[in-house]
Design an enzyme around this catalytic site. Structure first.
Site, mmCIF file in Angstrom:
data_model
loop_
_atom_site.group_PDB
_atom_site.id
_atom_site.type_symbol
_atom_site.label_atom_id
_atom_site.label_comp_id
_atom_site.label_asym_id
_atom_site.label_seq_id
_atom_site.Cartn_x
_atom_site.Cartn_y
_atom_site.Cartn_z
ATOM 1 N N CYS A 95 0.971 -1.137 -0.001
ATOM 2 C CA CYS A 95 -0.004 0.048 0.093
ATOM 3 C C CYS A 95 0.932 1.212 0.182
ATOM 4 O O CYS A 95 2.048 1.038 -0.578
ATOM 5 C CB CYS A 95 -1.067 -0.131 1.251
ATOM 6 S SG CYS A 95 -0.144 -0.146 2.778
ATOM 7 N N PHE A 96 0.481 2.452 0.473
ATOM 8 C CA PHE A 96 1.276 3.641 0.407
ATOM 9 C C PHE A 96 2.591 3.320 1.157
ATOM 10 O O PHE A 96 3.608 3.694 0.774
ATOM 11 C CB PHE A 96 0.512 4.986 0.653
ATOM 12 C CG PHE A 96 1.222 5.866 0.545
ATOM 13 C CD1 PHE A 96 1.790 6.504 -0.778
ATOM 14 C CD2 PHE A 96 1.516 7.010 1.633
ATOM 15 C CE1 PHE A 96 2.679 7.749 -0.907
ATOM 16 C CE2 PHE A 96 2.403 7.953 1.365
ATOM 17 C CZ PHE A 96 2.848 8.169 -0.039
#
Length: 362
Positions: A95-96
């Site tokens: 994810c980020f």
């Protein structure tokens, strides 16, 4: 315990497939080669959770996220991850920042009796690694530029060289006034990521000299990284010399024959109409440099060629249009630029001679 992975170089060298669970709006801004966007939350869901986080804090935001992504929605998203993992057993997850979204996705996959490793630090850490490599990449190789007039076949020859990197291909652009493709160009972030993937891979193969097409600062809407703007213009230049008749054929195929086939493969009501409108727009963009008289002449030649194709299906008349563009627009511009950099020209020759020369210095 969550399994984490941060050997980013091995991801690049192995072309490791990746599941990006960020929202689509994040993915579109920039991602990595071999990454597929299978988000844990849609853009709308992410927006709602973000508002909740600002107003009520992290715990409530997580709670809302679980409410929004539950039941059948959760099942569909987990199944998408599992299907991709079945097709790509060495898949990694991110994810980020390598935080909650990828951890939750990892847990949900674990609930189905499967394991997946996630990137430590997520997108942000991997992107930082690539930027560092990009900034320092020129320490690992000597650049060599392949130049030549429009239509000389530079891209064709580059693809035959093991130590070459096709920047136009990475940018999804043909690198000229008529270079726009109907598919969208890569984002700036994707262009940089794709570029460093190739450089790291070529360095690992042991190449000390890398060949790039002689480009300006921009390739369509994307621009060269700052470190490359500094070094590439100073690199030795090899000029590919190709006879005019061959250049006409190469350009005809690119601008007309292959381009029309591409439009036919897209969802256009009238592919031929869409293609000719784009060509006319491109000619309009170069009108100021051509001047009014030459613009009228080249437009008239193009209209004649269009009429001939509509009547007989022949591409033959486009050759006159292509030759006019080469002689009156491209060649004077290119010759002027090369004259200013004549001190950098290391070699001139046809395709066979250029390949032999480059092999001799690798």
């Amino acid at each position: 315990m969550s399994k984490l992975f941060d050997d980013f170089k091995s991801i690049v060298l192995n072309n490791t497939p990746l599941i990006d669970v960020r929202a689509p709006v994040e993915f579109k801004k920039g991602a990595f080669l071999n990454a597929v966007n299978l988000p844990i939350m849609s853009d709308e869901e992410r927006h709602e959770v973000g508002i909740c986080y600002k107003n009520k804090g992290n715990a409530k935001a997580i709670e809302l996220g679980h409410e929004l992504v539950s039941g059948e929605i959760k099942e569909q998203r987990v199944q998408a991850w599992l299907s991709f993992m079945d097709a790509n057993p060495d898949t990694l997850l991110y994810c980020f920042r390598g935080g909650q979204r990828s951890r939750i996705a990892q847990e949900w996959i674990g609930e189905r009796g499967r394991e997946i490793v996630r990137l430590k630090g997520g997108y942000k850490a991997f992107r930082s690694y690539l930027l560092d490599e990009l900034e320092n990449s020129y320490n690992h190789f000597k650049p060599l530029l392949l130049g030549g007039r429009t239509g000389s076949g530079k891209t064709i020859e580059l693809k035959k060289m093991q130590n070459a990197i096709d920047l136009e291909g990475l940018a999804n652009h043909r690198g000229s006034s008529f270079g726009q493709k109907i598919t969208q160009q890569t984002t700036q972030i994707d262009f940089e990521n794709n570029m460093i993937y190739k450089i790291v891979q070529k360095a690992e193969e042991g190449f000390k000299t890398l060949v790039f097409e002689d480009e300006g600062k921009h390739v369509g809407s994307v621009f060269m990284p700052e470190s490359f703007i500094e070094i590439l213009p100073k690199a030795p230049l090899v000029i590919l010399e190709t006879p005019m008749d061959e250049r006409i054929e190469i350009t005809l195929n690119e601008y007309v024959v292959d381009a029309q086939k591409t439009y036919e493969g897209a969802e256009y009501v009238d592919a031929f109409e869409a293609w000719q409108l784009d060509i006319k727009s491109a000619m309009e963009r170069i009108k100021r440099r051509l001047g009014d008289q030459r613009y009228r002449e080249v437009s008239a030649i193009f209209e004649d060629a269009l009429g001939e194709q509509k009547r007989s299906g022949s591409y033959e008349k486009y050759k006159e249009w292509v030759e006019y563009l080469l002689r009156e627009y491209y060649d004077p511009m290119y010759d002027y630029q090369i004259q200013k950099r004549s001190h950098l020209v290391a070699f001139r020759g046809d395709a066979k001679e250029v390949h032999e020369y480059i092999k001799s210095i690798v």
